[in-house]
Motif scaffolding. Structure first.
Motif, PDB file in Angstrom:
ATOM      1  N   VAL A 424       0.842  -1.285   0.182  1.00  0.00           N
ATOM      2  CA  VAL A 424      -0.022   0.007  -0.094  1.00  0.00           C
ATOM      3  C   VAL A 424       0.927   1.292   0.050  1.00  0.00           C
ATOM      4  O   VAL A 424       1.852   1.268   0.826  1.00  0.00           O
ATOM      5  N   ILE A 425       0.745   2.052  -0.962  1.00  0.00           N
ATOM      6  CA  ILE A 425       1.262   3.304  -0.952  1.00  0.00           C
ATOM      7  C   ILE A 425       0.382   4.651  -0.955  1.00  0.00           C
ATOM      8  O   ILE A 425      -0.575   4.434  -1.622  1.00  0.00           O
ATOM      9  N   ASP A 426       0.457   5.063   0.314  1.00  0.00           N
ATOM     10  CA  ASP A 426      -0.663   6.003   0.796  1.00  0.00           C
ATOM     11  C   ASP A 426      -0.326   7.494   0.604  1.00  0.00           C
ATOM     12  O   ASP A 426       0.463   7.997   1.193  1.00  0.00           O
ATOM     13  N   GLY A 427      -0.926   7.803  -0.390  1.00  0.00           N
ATOM     14  CA  GLY A 427      -0.606   9.384  -1.052  1.00  0.00           C
ATOM     15  C   GLY A 427      -1.162  10.447   0.032  1.00  0.00           C
ATOM     16  O   GLY A 427      -1.104  11.749  -0.347  1.00  0.00           O
ATOM     17  N   LYS A 428      -1.911   9.907   0.925  1.00  0.00           N
ATOM     18  CA  LYS A 428      -2.724  11.064   1.870  1.00  0.00           C
ATOM     19  C   LYS A 428      -2.445  10.674   3.306  1.00  0.00           C
ATOM     20  O   LYS A 428      -3.238  11.402   4.081  1.00  0.00           O
ATOM     21  N   ASN A 429      -1.449   9.865   3.703  1.00  0.00           N
ATOM     22  CA  ASN A 429      -1.369   9.643   5.031  1.00  0.00           C
ATOM     23  C   ASN A 429      -2.456   9.526   5.796  1.00  0.00           C
ATOM     24  O   ASN A 429      -2.691   9.787   7.025  1.00  0.00           O
ATOM     25  N   LEU A 430      -3.555   8.593   5.307  1.00  0.00           N
ATOM     26  CA  LEU A 430      -4.674   8.551   5.952  1.00  0.00           C
ATOM     27  C   LEU A 430      -4.669   7.140   6.559  1.00  0.00           C
ATOM     28  O   LEU A 430      -5.427   7.303   7.559  1.00  0.00           O
ATOM     29  N   LEU A 431      -3.823   6.238   6.474  1.00  0.00           N
ATOM     30  CA  LEU A 431      -3.933   5.004   7.166  1.00  0.00           C
ATOM     31  C   LEU A 431      -2.837   5.019   8.522  1.00  0.00           C
ATOM     32  O   LEU A 431      -1.940   5.820   8.401  1.00  0.00           O
ATOM     33  N   ASP A 432      -3.036   4.068   9.333  1.00  0.00           N
ATOM     34  CA  ASP A 432      -1.977   3.941  10.360  1.00  0.00           C
ATOM     35  C   ASP A 432      -0.978   3.028  10.005  1.00  0.00           C
ATOM     36  O   ASP A 432      -1.195   1.898   9.941  1.00  0.00           O
ATOM     37  N   PRO A 433       0.274   3.469  10.069  1.00  0.00           N
ATOM     38  CA  PRO A 433       1.378   2.685   9.662  1.00  0.00           C
ATOM     39  C   PRO A 433       1.377   1.601  10.330  1.00  0.00           C
ATOM     40  O   PRO A 433       1.801   0.260   9.861  1.00  0.00           O
ATOM     41  N   ALA A 434       1.370   1.567  11.621  1.00  0.00           N
ATOM     42  CA  ALA A 434       1.748   0.513  12.390  1.00  0.00           C
ATOM     43  C   ALA A 434       0.848  -0.641  12.290  1.00  0.00           C
ATOM     44  O   ALA A 434       0.988  -1.571  12.282  1.00  0.00           O
ATOM     45  N   ARG A 435      -0.526  -0.241  11.989  1.00  0.00           N
ATOM     46  CA  ARG A 435      -1.919  -1.142  12.145  1.00  0.00           C
ATOM     47  C   ARG A 435      -1.286  -1.885  10.399  1.00  0.00           C
ATOM     48  O   ARG A 435      -1.645  -3.129  10.459  1.00  0.00           O
ATOM     49  N   MET A 436      -1.114  -1.230   9.794  1.00  0.00           N
ATOM     50  CA  MET A 436      -0.877  -1.867   8.425  1.00  0.00           C
ATOM     51  C   MET A 436       0.125  -2.534   8.331  1.00  0.00           C
ATOM     52  O   MET A 436       0.289  -3.973   7.642  1.00  0.00           O
ATOM     53  N   ARG A 437       1.352  -2.164   8.973  1.00  0.00           N
ATOM     54  CA  ARG A 437       2.629  -3.230   9.072  1.00  0.00           C
ATOM     55  C   ARG A 437       2.215  -4.524   9.857  1.00  0.00           C
ATOM     56  O   ARG A 437       2.632  -5.549   9.383  1.00  0.00           O
ATOM     57  N   ALA A 438       1.306  -4.068  10.931  1.00  0.00           N
ATOM     58  CA  ALA A 438       1.020  -5.467  11.751  1.00  0.00           C
ATOM     59  C   ALA A 438       0.086  -6.405  10.923  1.00  0.00           C
ATOM     60  O   ALA A 438       0.124  -7.681  10.911  1.00  0.00           O
ATOM     61  N   LEU A 439      -0.456  -6.020  10.062  1.00  0.00           N
ATOM     62  CA  LEU A 439      -1.214  -6.803   9.028  1.00  0.00           C
ATOM     63  C   LEU A 439      -0.483  -7.489   7.933  1.00  0.00           C
ATOM     64  O   LEU A 439      -1.074  -8.075   6.880  1.00  0.00           O
ATOM     65  N   GLY A 440       0.666  -6.888   8.067  1.00  0.00           N
ATOM     66  CA  GLY A 440       1.706  -7.689   7.089  1.00  0.00           C
ATOM     67  C   GLY A 440       1.819  -7.056   5.792  1.00  0.00           C
ATOM     68  O   GLY A 440       2.268  -7.286   4.670  1.00  0.00           O
ATOM     69  N   PHE A 441       1.616  -5.871   5.813  1.00  0.00           N
ATOM     70  CA  PHE A 441       1.541  -4.750   4.442  1.00  0.00           C
ATOM     71  C   PHE A 441       2.852  -4.050   4.415  1.00  0.00           C
ATOM     72  O   PHE A 441       3.465  -3.776   5.524  1.00  0.00           O
ATOM     73  N   GLU A 442       3.559  -4.026   3.035  1.00  0.00           N
ATOM     74  CA  GLU A 442       4.564  -3.113   3.022  1.00  0.00           C
ATOM     75  C   GLU A 442       3.776  -1.872   2.797  1.00  0.00           C
ATOM     76  O   GLU A 442       2.844  -1.764   1.960  1.00  0.00           O
ATOM     77  N   TYR A 443       4.129  -0.855   3.642  1.00  0.00           N
ATOM     78  CA  TYR A 443       3.260   0.366   3.541  1.00  0.00           C
ATOM     79  C   TYR A 443       4.185   1.719   3.562  1.00  0.00           C
ATOM     80  O   TYR A 443       5.220   1.672   4.332  1.00  0.00           O
ATOM     81  N   HIS A 444       3.812   2.437   2.418  1.00  0.00           N
ATOM     82  CA  HIS A 444       4.701   3.674   2.354  1.00  0.00           C
ATOM     83  C   HIS A 444       3.848   4.750   2.491  1.00  0.00           C
ATOM     84  O   HIS A 444       2.640   4.719   1.969  1.00  0.00           O
ATOM     85  N   CYS A 445       4.332   6.042   2.836  1.00  0.00           N
ATOM     86  CA  CYS A 445       3.391   7.137   3.018  1.00  0.00           C
ATOM     87  C   CYS A 445       4.250   8.443   2.722  1.00  0.00           C
ATOM     88  O   CYS A 445       5.787   8.267   2.497  1.00  0.00           O
ATOM     89  N   PHE A 446       3.914   9.499   3.178  1.00  0.00           N
ATOM     90  CA  PHE A 446       4.775  10.647   3.200  1.00  0.00           C
ATOM     91  C   PHE A 446       5.234  11.155   4.517  1.00  0.00           C
ATOM     92  O   PHE A 446       4.544  11.447   5.328  1.00  0.00           O
ATOM     93  N   GLY A 447       6.525  11.187   4.551  1.00  0.00           N
ATOM     94  CA  GLY A 447       7.075  11.995   5.856  1.00  0.00           C
ATOM     95  C   GLY A 447       6.976  11.290   7.052  1.00  0.00           C
ATOM     96  O   GLY A 447       7.173  11.920   8.213  1.00  0.00           O
TER      97      GLY A 447
END
Ligand code: UGA
Length: 450
Positions: A424-447
């Motif tokens: 998941v690449i989040d262009g709006k910093n909408l999702l919670d990085p810790a939760r996404m990573r805990a669900l096994g996602f490779e997660y990128h966002c801004f800053g």
């Protein structure tokens, strides 16, 4: 009061509907005859929360009517709101030809004194030109004209609440009678005597909005200066996000703390894909152009515009870093509108992302709660699906491009099962990085730290 509204876009329809709700008699017109017949038949051509209900009740009460005959609309009103478009020219300068056309029409058709009010966003000194044009083309001795500028500060998606509960009402006038006429128009709002469709059963208590009387030039400047300042703020937050990425900070933590200082304020510090829509990008360009035309170099604003333009490039760097080659990859895109709670895709960063993905040969499966029909018309090569889950099916990556809160509530575990790759690449910093990573996602966002 009898009020004419020329131009039935976002600004014109919201202005007409809200003024009708406060008890004025409103006649609206537009050069687009199809739009007028749709409105007459009770169909609202744009999505704006509460607007359909407001128009229905105003039509039912006989407070609002629609005509394609501009002359009829002009003759009907004592006050005429000009709400036509002022799109950007190639150079960035605002195209004022629609305002000029309307001025000539008003001058030709008016048979009695009129207060002509610019509501469209225009560069400083447009009011003076408008006054001149009205004088040049006037054909009827009984028609005299006062000109005023009454900039709108409506945000798409919350335009009705913004109209009924403004932070301020600004009127730029040439004399006191014009100010008095505008005060009369806004009296129900100033005194909070109207039926608010947004807050049932009653509006929250709060101070009455200040009614600011200024010169016409100042009013025009207030609008451009306000929008430009907000755009500056967004670009500032975006540069801070870039710094956080390089230095290992978290932009959400930094901007939250900054925003607690009342001199800074917490709004418009959200980092991401940058600002879009039909207001900020064009207003900023017009303001830069206006400053240049009088020998003032608005380097500050030029830098903000430049930062904003680079946001999509920097998003694509993240996409490429994670996905490598884009050609033949299946990419889910959540969000197409330029921001949440609207179906507007004009200058939408999300749409620009889809366009570039398609250009690079990716297969795009897109979903937006409101903007699907418009996006499909603009970019028919993408596949538009019924919901976010369908968009995710077999995707090599999922991109979040508009900050619709409902995307947060998705069953992300299930989304992960649907995707071919949990990226998941989040262009709006909408999702919670810790939760996404805990669900096994490779997660990128801004800053935010990876
Ligand atoms: C803007 C102003 O907020 C209104 O006051 C003004 O009346 C209107 O322009 C206009 O000139 O007619 P609007 O374009 O509807 O309203 O949208 P905003 O809510 O201001 O958002 C503009 C863009 O900035 C969106 O793309 C949004 O996603 C982006 N944004 C906003 C950010 O990237 N970060 C933020 O922190 C805030």
């Amino acid at each position: 009061m009898r009020i004419s509204v020329i131009g039935c876009g976002y600004v014109g329809l919201v202005t007409g509907a809200c003024l009708a709700e406060t008890g004025h008699e409103v006649v609206c017109t537009d050069v687009d005859a199809e739009r007028i017949s749709a409105l007459r038949a009770g169909r609202v051509p744009i999505y704006e929360q509460h607007l359909d209900k407001l128009l229905e009740s105003a039509r039912g009460a006989g407070h609002i009517s629609f005509t394609e005959d501009a002359g009829e609309a002009i003759r009907a009103g004592d006050a005429i709101f000009i709400c036509v478009g002022t799109p950007p020219k190639e150079s960035g300068e605002a195209d004022l030809s629609a305002i000029d056309n309307v001025a000539r029409q008003i001058a030709a058709e008016a048979r009695s004194p009129k207060l002509v009010i610019e509501k469209s966003t225009v560069p400083a000194r447009t009011g003076l030109e408008l006054k001149r044009a009205l004088g040049h083309y006037s054909r009827n001795g009984a028609a005299t004209f006062r000109v005023a500028s009454n900039p709108e500060f409506l945000r798409e998606g919350t335009a009705i609440v913004d109209f009924f509960h403004p932070d301020r009402i600004v009127v730029g006038v040439e004399d006191e009678p014009a100010a008095e006429q505008l005060r009369e128009i806004y009296r129900p709002i100033l005194e909070r005597r109207f039926h608010c469709p947004v807050h049932e059963p009653a509006c929250p208590e709060g101070p009455h909005p200040p009614f600011l009387v200024t010169t016409i030039n100042s009013a025009e400047l207030i609008k451009h200066a306000s929008n430009s300042f907000l755009a500056l703020k967004i670009s500032y937050a975006n540069v801070i996000a870039d710094l956080c990425e390089k230095l290992g900070g978290d932009v959400e933590e930094v901007t939250r703390a900054m925003g607690l200082d009342p001199r800074i304020g917490s709004q418009f510090l959200r980092a991401g894909l940058g600002f879009g829509g039909f207001c900020f990008p064009k207003d900023i360009q017009a303001f830069i152009h206006l400053a240049d035309s009088v020998g003032v170099d608005f380097g500050l604003l030029k830098a903000a515009e430049c930062v904003n333009k680079q946001r999509i490039d920097s998003f694509f760097e993240k996409i490429r870093k994670a996905l490598w080659v884009l050609k033949s990859k299946r990419v889910a895109v959540l969000g197409l509108a330029f921001k949440a709670y609207t179906d507007d895709i004009r200058f939408s960063p999300a749409l620009e992302v889809v366009k570039r993905l398609l250009e690079e040969g990716a297969e795009v499966r897109a979903f937006d709660p409101e903007a699907m029909a418009r996006a499909e018309k603009a970019l028919p090569k993408a596949t538009y699906v019924r919901d976010a889950y369908q968009a995710a099916e077999d995707g090599d990556a999922l991109l979040v491009c508009t900050e619709w809160p409902e995307f947060r509530q998705l069953d992300w575990e299930h989304m992960g099962e649907l995707l071919a790759r949990r990226l998941v690449i989040d262009g709006k910093n909408l999702l919670d990085p810790a939760r996404m990573r805990a669900l096994g996602f490779e997660y990128h966002c801004f800053g935010r730290a990876e």
